[in-house]
Design a protein around this motif. Structure first.
Motif, PDB file in Angstrom:
ATOM      1  N   VAL A 149       0.839  -1.197   0.000  1.00 59.48           N
ATOM      2  CA  VAL A 149       0.000   0.000   0.000  1.00 59.48           C
ATOM      3  C   VAL A 149       0.880   1.255   0.000  1.00 59.48           C
ATOM      4  CG1 VAL A 149      -1.740   1.313   1.295  1.00 59.48           C
ATOM      5  CG2 VAL A 149      -1.945  -1.172   1.102  1.00 59.48           C
ATOM      6  N   SER A 272     -11.681  -3.012   2.000  1.00 55.29           N
ATOM      7  CA  SER A 272     -10.845  -4.207   1.871  1.00 55.29           C
ATOM      8  C   SER A 272      -9.826  -4.122   3.006  1.00 55.29           C
ATOM      9  CB  SER A 272     -10.138  -4.212   0.510  1.00 55.29           C
ATOM     10  OG  SER A 272      -9.148  -5.212   0.493  1.00 55.29           O
ATOM     11  N   GLU A 317      -4.220  -7.237  -3.158  1.00 57.40           N
ATOM     12  CA  GLU A 317      -5.530  -6.942  -2.569  1.00 57.40           C
ATOM     13  C   GLU A 317      -6.112  -5.655  -3.158  1.00 57.40           C
ATOM     14  OE1 GLU A 317      -4.748  -7.205   1.649  1.00 57.40           O
ATOM     15  OE2 GLU A 317      -4.120  -9.297   1.454  1.00 57.40           O
ATOM     16  N   THR A 318      -5.254  -4.713  -3.540  1.00 62.03           N
ATOM     17  CA  THR A 318      -5.739  -3.515  -4.237  1.00 62.03           C
ATOM     18  C   THR A 318      -6.209  -3.888  -5.638  1.00 62.03           C
ATOM     19  OG1 THR A 318      -4.303  -2.067  -2.954  1.00 62.03           O
ATOM     20  CG2 THR A 318      -5.115  -1.184  -5.028  1.00 62.03           C
ATOM     21  N   LEU A 321      -9.524  -5.357  -5.308  1.00 62.38           N
ATOM     22  CA  LEU A 321     -10.493  -4.291  -5.037  1.00 62.38           C
ATOM     23  C   LEU A 321     -10.913  -3.598  -6.334  1.00 62.38           C
ATOM     24  CD1 LEU A 321     -12.055  -2.543  -2.997  1.00 62.38           C
ATOM     25  CD2 LEU A 321     -10.006  -1.157  -2.705  1.00 62.38           C
ATOM     26  N   LYS A 361      -8.826   0.736   1.166  1.00 64.97           N
ATOM     27  CA  LYS A 361      -7.939  -0.414   1.384  1.00 64.97           C
ATOM     28  C   LYS A 361      -7.084  -0.152   2.621  1.00 64.97           C
ATOM     29  CE  LYS A 361      -5.593  -4.092   0.886  1.00 64.97           C
ATOM     30  NZ  LYS A 361      -6.182  -4.638   2.135  1.00 64.97           N
TER      31      LYS A 361
END
Lengths: 380, 186
Positions: A149, A272, A317-318, A321, A361
């Protein structure tokens, strides 16, 4: 300040070697976590999410690259194809996110095949950037489990400022004896596939993956388009291996991301979360989410699919998303069945259709670090 | 724009504060003993220091000497960032951990060692000691790229995410060490 768009992506994981393959498995609630017993590799059976290494080596037989480098090469190649970006341009910057990089090179006899400096993260980044013929010195972020992130936030900031026009943000880590043994010593590995936010959650599952997002100041041709709306990081200033009991750092990171995006809690359609399935992490996130009055917002953790993929986690995970937003469908939290966080959460238990315009996120990690980023869907 | 007001360099068993020698130890001392002697000299009561790995101790030492003269209580805790970098990540501690798990018949991983195999743990330690809650980032580069660190901090300041930061380089290879950190304020 320039607008920054998400223009391409890829996921290399146990669930496949493209974003689409992965997203299809997510929709079907198919987990990539399995049991392994590999004498010589690890002294006892373990639970993890491992990629199909044979397939990877068949796709990239070149012995000059390490396992992780091959995962990253394949990931970048696929992501830039979908983004249509010129990676040889000096207007394109590479950012890497990893916690341990080529740490498996410490193991004999793999180490004999490579120069000793290959274990250093800057060297790994240099090898990959050179392979793609990019003239800029790559940036490497190694900030525990928020690395992914943080790398996206950092890339976006450079593009907003006009330093570059495109950024290739690639993250990855492999499951190794080094990492397995470390988490085992913490007693933080679940004996079965992890159960994020569940009452009976019992620790995390490790996973290996690589993922890429391409960011650009130019929008891609196809609708819908996604912009980076805001992002921030913060520290709990509390404990190096235990999250804050007040969700302090996560709370601050969300607050600052909101500020940049110019929005409030009411505009968040979906969260998320980090959701590692350790008792403390999930409780901490439930507290930070509550402090922002977000407890009713549908939340998921994808750790039950891929395990905790460390430096890849924030990136893949992004990517997931973005695909949830594109399909207006939220993915369920595999492993979750019974609510069990200190503050209630609206955990998604089956794929749910919903118009997703603004999503959050989250990530948190050792060292008391926390990060947040906000993605918005836009029409031009 | 931002200004660097204070700088610390630690190398060759000497600590320089804003270019002036602040402390020096016998060059014959081990790195470990140099860190211990330097910390003792500060007369700071903080028993946790002795539990840290050596590179975290080096970062803590540099931050302690840096912040001792700086009044920053006017800045909110969440507006102070820590942005550090190095070349070797945590290689000495990595090897230490690896030696405890590389052999099936001598398999003794320790959480107290493993947690220090992440370079940003040093940032966490500094944040805990000095109650800093702003932006964090740990960058890895072959050489100290001060321009990269300053650019990152300046961009965060331009976006109003932080008002001040500790920035710099804290590196330890198997052979040598170097800390060069600064305090920068909007």
């Amino acid at each position: 300040m320039k607008q920054v768009y998400f223009t391409g992506d890829n996921i290399i994981s146990s669930l496949g070697f493209s974003s689409q393959e992965n997203f299809t498995s997510l929709l079907q609630a198919k987990t990539g976590i399995a049991n392994f017993e590999i004498p010589g590799y690890y002294p006892e059976p373990f639970v993890a999410s491992m990629i199909d290494r044979n397939k990877l080596h068949a796709l990239i037989p070149d012995k000059r690259f390490t396992l992780l480098e091959k995962m990253m090469l394949l990931s970048v190649e696929d992501a830039v194809k979908s983004a249509g970006v010129d990676i040889k341009s000096d207007k394109t910057i590479f950012l890497f996110s990893t916690t341990k990089g080529n740490i498996d090179l410490l193991e004999e006899p793999i180490s004999a095949q490579f120069e000793t400096d290959r274990v250093y993260l800057w060297k790994m980044a240099e090898v990959i950037t050179k392979h793609f013929g990019n003239p800029n010195r790559p940036m490497v972020i190694s900030n525990a489990c928020i690395s992914g992130v943080l790398a996206i936030n950092t890339a976006a900031m450079l593009l907003q400022n006009g330093d570059y026009e495109h950024a290739v943000v690639v993250g990855g880590d492999v499951v190794s004896r080094f990492v397995l043994s470390g988490f085992m010593s913490f007693h933080s590995l679940s004996p079965e596939p992890c159960k994020p936010f569940d009452a009976h959650r019992n620790g995390l599952s490790l996973g290996e993956a690589a993922g890429t997002v391409v960011l650009s100041v130019y929008p891609n041709k196809q609708e819908p388009r996604f912009i980076f709306a805001g992002g921030a990081s913060a520290n709990d200033a509390n404990h190096i291996s235990g999250p804050s009991r007040t969700g302090e750092g996560s709370y601050i990171a969300i607050e600052k991301a909101f500020k940049e995006a110019g929005i409030g809690s009411g505009e968040i359609d979906h969260i998320s979360a980090h959701g590692t399935a350790t008792p403390y992490n999930d409780d901490m996130e439930s507290i930070a989410i509550k402090r922002h009055a977000l407890s009713r917002v549908p939340v998921n953790s994808l750790k039950g699919f891929w395990g905790h993929t460390l430096g890849a986690a924030g990136i893949i995970e992004t990517v997931a998303l973005l695909h949830e937003m594109k399909n207006n469908t939220m993915i369920q939290t595999v492993g979750f069945s019974e609510p069990g966080t200190v503050e209630p959460l609206n955990v998604i238990t089956k794929p749910v259709e919903k118009e997703l315009n603004t999503c959050l996120k989250l990530a948190s990690g050792f060292g008391g670090c926390n990060a947040a980023l906000i993605v918005k869907k836009v029409t031009l | 724009m931002s200004t660097i007001t204070n700088q610390i360099t630690i190398a060759n068993h000497k600590i320089f504060k804003n270019g002036v020698l602040f402390f020096e130890a016998d060059p014959a001392l081990s790195f470990k003993d140099f860190l211990k002697a330097s910390w003792k000299n500060l007369k700071v009561k903080y028993p946790k220091f002795y539990k840290m790995d050596e590179i975290s101790k080096l970062g803590m030492l540099a931050a302690e000497v840096l912040l001792m003269d700086i009044p920053y209580t006017d800045i909110a805790q969440e507006d102070i960032g820590v942005v550090l970098s190095n070349a070797h990540s945590t290689i000495a501690t990595d090897i230490n951990h690896w030696n405890s798990v590389s052999n099936d018949s001598a398999f003794f991983p320790s959480p107290a060692v493993f947690v220090y195999t992440l370079p940003n743990i040093m940032i966490g330690e500094i944040c805990i000691k000095h109650k800093l809650k702003g932006e964090n980032a740990f960058f890895i580069s072959q050489q100290y790229d001060e321009a990269l660190i300053k650019r990152h901090i300046n961009l965060l300041m331009a976006q109003n995410k932080i008002q001040a930061a500790i920035g710099g380089w804290v590196d330890r290879s198997e052979e040598d060490y170097l800390a060069e950190i600064f305090w920068i304020r909007k």
